[in-house]
Design an enzyme around this catalytic site. Structure first.
Site, PDB file in Angstrom:
ATOM      1  N   LEU A 159       0.846  -1.209   0.000  1.00 13.96           N
ATOM      2  CA  LEU A 159       0.000   0.000   0.000  1.00 13.96           C
ATOM      3  C   LEU A 159       0.879   1.257   0.000  1.00 13.96           C
ATOM      4  O   LEU A 159       0.869   2.050   0.925  1.00 13.96           O
ATOM      5  CB  LEU A 159      -0.959  -0.007   1.202  1.00 13.96           C
ATOM      6  CG  LEU A 159      -2.133   0.953   1.100  1.00 13.96           C
ATOM      7  CD1 LEU A 159      -3.150   0.473   0.061  1.00 13.96           C
ATOM      8  CD2 LEU A 159      -2.838   1.116   2.455  1.00 13.96           C
ATOM      9  N   GLY A 160       1.639   1.396  -1.090  1.00 13.04           N
ATOM     10  CA  GLY A 160       2.407   2.623  -1.303  1.00 13.04           C
ATOM     11  C   GLY A 160       1.535   3.609  -2.059  1.00 13.04           C
ATOM     12  O   GLY A 160       0.306   3.520  -2.033  1.00 13.04           O
ATOM     13  N   ILE A 162       1.020   3.956  -5.276  1.00 10.35           N
ATOM     14  CA  ILE A 162       0.202   3.345  -6.338  1.00 10.35           C
ATOM     15  C   ILE A 162      -0.882   2.457  -5.719  1.00 10.35           C
ATOM     16  O   ILE A 162      -2.052   2.521  -6.133  1.00 10.35           O
ATOM     17  CB  ILE A 162       1.096   2.566  -7.329  1.00 10.35           C
ATOM     18  CG1 ILE A 162       1.999   3.560  -8.085  1.00 10.35           C
ATOM     19  CG2 ILE A 162       0.254   1.744  -8.298  1.00 10.35           C
ATOM     20  CD1 ILE A 162       3.067   2.918  -8.964  1.00 10.35           C
ATOM     21  N   SER A 181       1.369  -4.687   3.823  1.00  7.50           N
ATOM     22  CA  SER A 181       2.587  -3.962   3.459  1.00  7.50           C
ATOM     23  C   SER A 181       3.642  -4.384   4.461  1.00  7.50           C
ATOM     24  O   SER A 181       3.298  -5.012   5.469  1.00  7.50           O
ATOM     25  CB  SER A 181       2.382  -2.446   3.590  1.00  7.50           C
ATOM     26  OG  SER A 181       1.804  -1.917   2.426  1.00  7.50           O
ATOM     27  N   ARG A 182       4.891  -3.987   4.225  1.00  6.64           N
ATOM     28  CA  ARG A 182       5.941  -4.339   5.198  1.00  6.64           C
ATOM     29  C   ARG A 182       5.541  -3.870   6.595  1.00  6.64           C
ATOM     30  O   ARG A 182       5.759  -4.560   7.570  1.00  6.64           O
ATOM     31  CB  ARG A 182       7.277  -3.714   4.792  1.00  6.64           C
ATOM     32  CG  ARG A 182       8.077  -4.620   3.876  1.00  6.64           C
ATOM     33  CD  ARG A 182       9.214  -3.906   3.249  1.00  6.64           C
ATOM     34  NE  ARG A 182       8.742  -2.801   2.391  1.00  6.64           N
ATOM     35  CZ  ARG A 182       9.515  -2.037   1.658  1.00  6.64           C
ATOM     36  NH1 ARG A 182      10.820  -2.219   1.676  1.00  6.64           N
ATOM     37  NH2 ARG A 182       9.028  -1.077   0.898  1.00  6.64           N
ATOM     38  N   ILE A 237       0.412  -5.262 -11.439  1.00  6.57           N
ATOM     39  CA  ILE A 237       0.918  -4.109 -12.181  1.00  6.57           C
ATOM     40  C   ILE A 237       2.286  -3.684 -11.631  1.00  6.57           C
ATOM     41  O   ILE A 237       2.772  -2.602 -11.952  1.00  6.57           O
ATOM     42  CB  ILE A 237      -0.054  -2.895 -12.132  1.00  6.57           C
ATOM     43  CG1 ILE A 237      -0.511  -2.583 -10.701  1.00  6.57           C
ATOM     44  CG2 ILE A 237      -1.247  -3.104 -13.026  1.00  6.57           C
ATOM     45  CD1 ILE A 237       0.439  -1.913  -9.800  1.00  6.57           C
ATOM     46  N   ARG A 239       5.832  -5.801 -10.534  1.00  2.83           N
ATOM     47  CA  ARG A 239       6.944  -6.432 -11.236  1.00  2.83           C
ATOM     48  C   ARG A 239       6.670  -7.925 -11.305  1.00  2.83           C
ATOM     49  O   ARG A 239       6.157  -8.513 -10.346  1.00  2.83           O
ATOM     50  CB  ARG A 239       8.275  -6.211 -10.485  1.00  2.83           C
ATOM     51  CG  ARG A 239       8.859  -4.819 -10.622  1.00  2.83           C
ATOM     52  CD  ARG A 239       9.357  -4.547 -12.035  1.00  2.83           C
ATOM     53  NE  ARG A 239       9.987  -3.246 -12.169  1.00  2.83           N
ATOM     54  CZ  ARG A 239       9.377  -2.125 -12.570  1.00  2.83           C
ATOM     55  NH1 ARG A 239       8.100  -2.150 -12.879  1.00  2.83           N
ATOM     56  NH2 ARG A 239      10.048  -0.995 -12.684  1.00  2.83           N
ATOM     57  N   ASP A 263       0.204  -7.091 -16.178  1.00  5.43           N
ATOM     58  CA  ASP A 263       0.887  -6.079 -17.008  1.00  5.43           C
ATOM     59  C   ASP A 263       2.391  -6.318 -17.001  1.00  5.43           C
ATOM     60  O   ASP A 263       3.116  -5.680 -17.757  1.00  5.43           O
ATOM     61  CB  ASP A 263       0.579  -4.667 -16.466  1.00  5.43           C
ATOM     62  CG  ASP A 263       1.149  -3.557 -17.339  1.00  5.43           C
ATOM     63  OD1 ASP A 263       1.085  -3.688 -18.583  1.00  5.43           O
ATOM     64  OD2 ASP A 263       1.670  -2.567 -16.791  1.00  5.43           O
ATOM     65  N   GLU A 268      10.424 -10.125 -19.239  1.00  2.00           N
ATOM     66  CA  GLU A 268       9.834  -9.320 -20.315  1.00  2.00           C
ATOM     67  C   GLU A 268      10.844  -9.116 -21.440  1.00  2.00           C
ATOM     68  O   GLU A 268      12.038  -8.978 -21.169  1.00  2.00           O
ATOM     69  CB  GLU A 268       9.411  -7.962 -19.738  1.00  2.00           C
ATOM     70  CG  GLU A 268       8.290  -8.142 -18.732  1.00  2.00           C
ATOM     71  CD  GLU A 268       7.934  -6.840 -18.014  1.00  2.00           C
ATOM     72  OE1 GLU A 268       8.445  -5.774 -18.392  1.00  2.00           O
ATOM     73  OE2 GLU A 268       7.134  -6.902 -17.079  1.00  2.00           O
ATOM     74  N   HIS A 286       3.365  -4.447 -20.343  1.00  2.00           N
ATOM     75  CA  HIS A 286       3.970  -3.520 -19.378  1.00  2.00           C
ATOM     76  C   HIS A 286       3.734  -2.060 -19.808  1.00  2.00           C
ATOM     77  O   HIS A 286       4.674  -1.321 -20.118  1.00  2.00           O
ATOM     78  CB  HIS A 286       5.479  -3.787 -19.202  1.00  2.00           C
ATOM     79  CG  HIS A 286       6.062  -3.124 -17.988  1.00  2.00           C
ATOM     80  ND1 HIS A 286       7.174  -3.600 -17.332  1.00  2.00           N
ATOM     81  CD2 HIS A 286       5.692  -2.017 -17.301  1.00  2.00           C
ATOM     82  CE1 HIS A 286       7.451  -2.805 -16.310  1.00  2.00           C
ATOM     83  NE2 HIS A 286       6.560  -1.840 -16.272  1.00  2.00           N
TER      84      HIS A 286
HETATM   85  C1  8YV Z   1       8.208   2.315 -16.940  1.00  2.00           C
HETATM   86  C2  8YV Z   1       7.649   1.235 -14.707  1.00  2.00           C
HETATM   87  O1  8YV Z   1       7.627   2.021 -18.154  1.00  2.00           O
HETATM   88  O2  8YV Z   1       8.017   3.239 -13.555  1.00  2.00           O
HETATM   89  C3  8YV Z   1       8.145   2.031 -13.571  1.00  2.00           C
HETATM   90  O3  8YV Z   1       8.670   1.407 -12.635  1.00  2.00           O
HETATM   91  O4  8YV Z   1       7.579   0.061 -14.653  1.00  2.00           O
HETATM   92  C4  8YV Z   1       7.192   1.919 -15.934  1.00  2.00           C
HETATM   93  O5  8YV Z   1       6.505   3.085 -15.589  1.00  2.00           O
HETATM   94  C5  8YV Z   1       9.523   1.679 -16.939  1.00  2.00           C
HETATM   95  O6  8YV Z   1      10.190   1.757 -15.733  1.00  2.00           O
HETATM   96  C6  8YV Z   1      10.377   2.333 -17.997  1.00  2.00           C
HETATM   97  O7  8YV Z   1      11.539   1.695 -18.133  1.00  2.00           O
END
Ligand code: 8YV
Length: 320
Positions: A159-160, A162, A181-182, A237, A239, A263, A268, A286
């Protein structure tokens, strides 16, 4: 602070292709060096590595362990993107190399993407669109019934900024928000759970919004995925590394979870071939922050960090 020496373009290294607008400014305004492709890299670094004082990279291609070692006089790293897991942060910390990222400016777009994936995955929108295009509807068939998206219990993992923006949006859909969250957050009314597995157990949809990197690698493991359950969904969304991807693929194939909206992926732009076959999975390339407006804001912030470092050795948005 007194700045003893000026940093010149040949002491600034662009690593990776970076965003085209960033690349153009680095070339036109700063005339930076560019790290050559793999076959010429070692020879170039042996000759020029010691000259480099500032590196500009992206969340995709960062300053990894080996590259950072070959830049013995590196003073600062400027990262395009909020995530910086492609950079060896522990080496940077040990060597007192500050690192900037691009927080806040992309929060809304990434949260919008999470909501798009949430609605698409639960309601089967992309799958339904393929159904129309394939002529299946016209042939007289009806699309399968989907899952109600409003009013669900949703677990936010991380819960940062984003994660909070995703929660704000889901409140508009009448969802009950839980999180892990941590640390438990002061002044947050959502129900806190002490582990990812407990969060998954208590909710119907798990949304992964935790930062990538060694600390969160494989956080969503087979046990957590099992706790999501056969009627539950996973949205990611953050990693690809945060989820045990082979365990997720297996769970989707065997129906141990109802679906997933992704995403981001472990390697990737490779997407596990098995996922391409599944209709209950929504796959995006992504694109979380990928709007004209947000990429322009990220570009500006990246360049402002560089300008600030060159001017007085401070960063506008150092990682905290
Ligand atoms: C970017 C992202 O596209 O901000 C991030 O961490 O994953 C994306 O917004 C990416 O980092 C660009 O390299």
């Amino acid at each position: 602070m007194s700045i003893d020496t000026q940093i010149t373009g040949d002491q600034i290294l662009r690593v990776g292709p970076v965003n085209p607008a960033v690349a153009a400014i680095l070339a036109d305004e700063f005339q930076t060096a560019i790290l050559p492709a793999a076959d010429e890299r070692d020879a170039w670094l042996a000759e020029n590595g010691a000259d480099i004082r500032v590196a500009v990279c992206s969340g995709k291609i960062g300053i990894d362990t080996e590259l950072m070692k070959k830049l013995p006089n590196l003073e600062a790293i400027i990262n395009f993107g909020v995530g910086y897991d492609a950079t060896d942060v522990s080496q940077a910390t040990e060597r007192n190399i500050p690192l900037s990222n691009t927080p806040d400016v992309l929060t809304d777009c990434v949260a919008d993407t999470a909501l798009g994936l949430y609605l698409d995955t639960l309601r089967g929108l992309s799958s339904a669109e393929r159904f129309v295009r394939a002529g299946t509807w016209a042939s007289g068939q009806n699309f399968r019934l989907a899952t109600r998206a409003s009013g669900r219990k949703v677990g936010i993992l991380g819960l940062g900024r984003i994660g909070q923006a995703i929660a704000d949006r889901l409140e508009g859909f009448g969802c009950e928000i839980h999180y892990h969250s941590r640390n438990q957050k002061d002044g947050v009314a959502y129900q806190y759970h002490g582990s990812a597995a407990e969060l998954a157990e208590a909710t119907e949809v798990l949304i992964v919004a935790a930062a990538g990197g060694p600390e969160s690698a494989g956080l969503v493991n087979a046990e957590v995925i099992k706790a999501v359950g056969p009627n539950g969904f996973i949205i990611n969304i953050a990693r690809g590394s945060v989820i045990d991807e082979p365990a997720l693929v297996k769970a989707l194939q065997e129906g141990h979870i109802a679906g997933a909206g992704l995403d981001v992926f472990a390697k990737e732009p490779q997407v596990p071939a098995e996922l391409l076959e599944l209709e209950n999975v929504v796959l995006l390339p992504h694109l979380g922050s990928g709007t004209v407006e947000t990429r322009a804001d990220m570009t500006e912030l990246t360049i402002n960090n560089l300008r600030s470092y060159l001017k007085d050795r401070t960063l506008v948005t150092p990682i905290s």
